[in-house]
Design an enzyme around this catalytic site. Sequence first.
Site, PDB file in Angstrom:
ATOM      1  N   TYR A 466      20.291 -61.831 -55.481  1.00 11.95           N
ATOM      2  CA  TYR A 466      20.656 -60.963 -56.580  1.00 11.95           C
ATOM      3  C   TYR A 466      20.368 -61.442 -57.861  1.00 11.95           C
ATOM      4  O   TYR A 466      19.527 -60.490 -58.390  1.00 11.95           O
ATOM      5  CB  TYR A 466      22.458 -60.925 -56.428  1.00 11.95           C
ATOM      6  CG  TYR A 466      23.145 -60.055 -57.077  1.00 11.95           C
ATOM      7  CD1 TYR A 466      23.198 -58.634 -56.729  1.00 11.95           C
ATOM      8  CD2 TYR A 466      23.789 -60.266 -58.485  1.00 11.95           C
ATOM      9  CE1 TYR A 466      23.875 -57.503 -57.355  1.00 11.95           C
ATOM     10  CE2 TYR A 466      24.216 -59.112 -59.336  1.00 11.95           C
ATOM     11  CZ  TYR A 466      24.442 -57.956 -58.666  1.00 11.95           C
ATOM     12  OH  TYR A 466      24.681 -57.066 -59.312  1.00 11.95           O
ATOM     13  N   SER A 546      21.709 -53.276 -54.769  1.00 10.86           N
ATOM     14  CA  SER A 546      22.132 -52.961 -56.113  1.00 10.86           C
ATOM     15  C   SER A 546      21.133 -53.650 -57.184  1.00 10.86           C
ATOM     16  O   SER A 546      20.120 -53.237 -57.276  1.00 10.86           O
ATOM     17  CB  SER A 546      23.720 -53.310 -56.679  1.00 10.86           C
ATOM     18  OG  SER A 546      23.986 -52.673 -57.869  1.00 10.86           O
ATOM     19  N   ASP A 630      26.483 -42.118 -54.339  1.00 11.83           N
ATOM     20  CA  ASP A 630      26.613 -43.184 -54.879  1.00 11.83           C
ATOM     21  C   ASP A 630      26.455 -42.954 -56.571  1.00 11.83           C
ATOM     22  O   ASP A 630      25.382 -42.291 -56.636  1.00 11.83           O
ATOM     23  CB  ASP A 630      25.448 -44.147 -54.640  1.00 11.83           C
ATOM     24  CG  ASP A 630      25.504 -45.423 -55.277  1.00 11.83           C
ATOM     25  OD1 ASP A 630      26.324 -45.795 -56.386  1.00 11.83           O
ATOM     26  OD2 ASP A 630      24.708 -46.473 -54.781  1.00 11.83           O
ATOM     27  N   HIS A 665      28.297 -46.630 -53.249  1.00  9.48           N
ATOM     28  CA  HIS A 665      27.518 -48.000 -53.576  1.00  9.48           C
ATOM     29  C   HIS A 665      28.187 -48.970 -52.507  1.00  9.48           C
ATOM     30  O   HIS A 665      27.290 -50.088 -52.536  1.00  9.48           O
ATOM     31  CB  HIS A 665      28.064 -48.287 -55.112  1.00  9.48           C
ATOM     32  CG  HIS A 665      27.036 -49.262 -55.632  1.00  9.48           C
ATOM     33  ND1 HIS A 665      25.691 -48.982 -55.641  1.00  9.48           N
ATOM     34  CD2 HIS A 665      27.261 -50.472 -56.009  1.00  9.48           C
ATOM     35  CE1 HIS A 665      25.248 -50.018 -56.449  1.00  9.48           C
ATOM     36  NE2 HIS A 665      26.000 -50.907 -56.456  1.00  9.48           N
TER      37      HIS A 665
END
Length: 704
Positions: A466, A546, A630, A665
Amino acid sequence: MACKPNNNKTQNIILKYPETKMVDSVDTYFGVEVKDPYRWLEDDRSKATEAWVAQENKTTFGYLSQIPFRDTLKSRLSELWNYEKVGAPFTEGDHSYFYKNDGLQNQYVLYRKTANGDAEVFLDPNTFSKDGTVSLGSVNFSKNGKIVAYAISEGGSDWRKVIIMNTETKEITEDTLVDIKFSQVSWYKNEGFYYSSYDKPEGSELSAKTDQHKVYYHKLGTSQKDDALIFGGTPEEKHRYIFGEVTEDNRYLVISASTSTSGNKLFIKDLSKPNSKFITILNHVDSDTEVLDNEGSKLFLLTNLNAPNKKIVTVNASNPTPEHWADLIPETEHVLEPSTSGNYILAHYMVDAISQVKQYNLDGTLVRDIKLPGLGTAEGFGSKKLEKTDYFSFTNYNTPASIYTLNVETGAVDLYWKPAIDFNSADYESHQVFYTSKDGTKIPMMITHKKGLELNGQNPTILYGYGGFNISLTPSFSIPNVVWMEQGGIFAVPNLRGGGEYGKSWHDAGTKLQKQNVFDDFIAAGEYLIENKYTSSKFLAIRGGSNGGLLVGATMTQRPDLMQVALPAVGVLDMLRYHTFTAGAGWAYDYGTAEDNPEMFNYLLAYSPVQNVKKGIEYPATLITTGDHDDRVVPAHSFKFAAELQSKQTGKNPVLIRIETDAGHGAGTPVSKTIEQYADIYGFTLFNMGFKTLPNNTNVKAIE
């Protein structure tokens, strides 16, 4: 028996991508022209975009349907997922509530215990829609527990509706509140509640910019159009994110206001005094500061102001600015994430991403260290002041989450609930290594796999990351990860810079003009796994969602030779335009924007995935995933990236985009859809690593 992979790099499924038209769209930044030929895909309401989505999905699902073990993976995911999951109980009014999923229910059901101890269904979001795409969001009770305000999301959208219901009769008591986004619901006594929202944008509610948040007060029995605007309505009060929260004793309303996802101003209003004004605690966004608790007018603040790893300070509400703060629990070398429990503070620390918990009195004296069940992640602490029992969950990569009770008076920790799951943790191992990134920084990484795994460079491996927004990746159990590891797979998670594992300085080291550090950390993790024979480039997949989708997109365009498969999910992939959609401008603390200055523009242009796909390069087999609803990271990012890759890919590695309909999302995604997604992702990954059959058939019932 284990199956060896096919020697061929690809498996000869003939692909014909849909033609994606190109337009003459050009933007000029500081004298530099940047072409944007797929700009038209940003219009999520157009018939042309709708037709493109349908054609891409037809191509993608046509390919996925030819993977011979796709259905077997889906069956195993469903089989393993099908166990009862229970949340920690919590008390509201005269009742105890808890969430439960029988196994394969699309959404968790909220139950409550009656006076005789029986459990009854209180709210079942599985009845909200036929396909499970309407999900339950936050559930907030009035102070006496007799009224509840619960939020729902339709199709995964961040826009919410709030429904108000009598908890005794389960009757809806007034009209539904609508057009609420990024909001807490915080009750004042039993009279009403505070919430946040934006004015509904003109144009598409899924992609149009939203940047002026406002806090309202809804008084029970009145119309939403008459709700009082509390904060955010003036130019001086304009912020992108504003949240209002009432302290447990109903004494204060606390307002947190920020323009980005890091840093906030803080204000407080004494609700016990009619017509009182807001008092400023902080008038700048140089820190992340919140009101943790209060005793009368004594405030307990959690802050990283001049304390990157956070500390707790106290101050009087009448004069609360920083020069009056007094340290209660000073900063340490480990990141602090505390909660209040009874009349105590539970100080949760991350030590190399592993939980440690200490209990303090409200005067700052240490009571005890809390003995946790093992090395992993403990979370969920927090109880009301009069409660003596707290609950928390404990998990790690090879231990399913169990719930424990904590007696805050004695410190005793006891098992409350353990899942009955067809999985033996003892067959797997998880260990932490430290590797060196490009600039010499030491990065921790957790590696989990079956015990006895041979380090021969041929193990299918997912490198997951991430690296942003101060978010920490701590050990947690996942059914999809188990299915992956059953097949001899390795699951590796590095704690990249940009995250919060080592506090604000670690976060800042992966932002703006230092964002490349994050990609370098991730690349170095892949190189470590290859050098130490965990895997090789032919058997390495990279995955993230993301901001993690950006990580995958940047890594695969910078080092396409490093991995065989790339799996960017709901990614931020057009770094020149991300801030023009919905609340995207709020991410500027991490990214900067292309309009800031020439240096920032050139830096973003150098790594933005959409702008860095080049002709003549063989990119890894790529499965992009997104949702058509999203409205956090709009699907146009993924659409444009897919179009660029498909038009420029060299070689036979497939480039596909899987677009989930009526999905956002990720939050609230039905279990059925989640299982299908993982079957497709893992099937695609193993197939493109050369496997004709599953690597290990000992845990599946129907190998081809």
